[in-house]
Design a protein around this motif. Sequence first.
Motif, PDB file in Angstrom:
ATOM      1  N   GLU A   1       3.230   4.005   9.373  1.00 54.00           N
ATOM      2  CA  GLU A   1       2.116   3.680   8.473  1.00 54.00           C
ATOM      3  C   GLU A   1       1.940   2.170   8.377  1.00 54.00           C
TER       4      GLU A   1
ATOM      5  N   ASN B   1      13.421  10.649   9.353  1.00 53.76           N
ATOM      6  CA  ASN B   1      12.048  10.955   9.748  1.00 53.76           C
ATOM      7  C   ASN B   1      11.056  10.335   8.757  1.00 53.76           C
ATOM      8  N   ASP B   2      11.360  10.428   7.472  1.00 54.22           N
ATOM      9  CA  ASP B   2      10.489   9.831   6.451  1.00 54.22           C
ATOM     10  C   ASP B   2      10.391   8.313   6.648  1.00 54.22           C
TER      11      ASP B   2
ATOM     12  N   GLU C   1       8.133   7.491   9.483  1.00 55.22           N
ATOM     13  CA  GLU C   1       6.737   7.661   9.090  1.00 55.22           C
ATOM     14  C   GLU C   1       6.224   6.456   8.299  1.00 55.22           C
TER      15      GLU C   1
END
Length: 82
Positions: free
Chosen positions: A39, A31-32, A35
């Motif tokens: 970004e 998930n990180d 993200e």
Amino acid sequence: MADVGGIAADRLRSLIERIERLEEEKAGLANDIREVYAEAKGTGFDTKIMRQIVRLRKMDANDRQEQESLLDLYKQALGLVE
């Protein structure tokens, strides 16, 4: 440690629980990573190319060189090189 059918149940349970915790951590890391790519996309970077770069950076230099040479050879064979 209780043996059930010749299996050390406590040890098995401990291993399964460790695997489950690691799977949860892996999902969190995935998930990180998503993200970070989101970004990057939001700031105008091409995430498809970024993923290729990440994959290439993981490779050994000789393997990367061989892959690039084969790619060039295949592109020439298919008339994709000007």
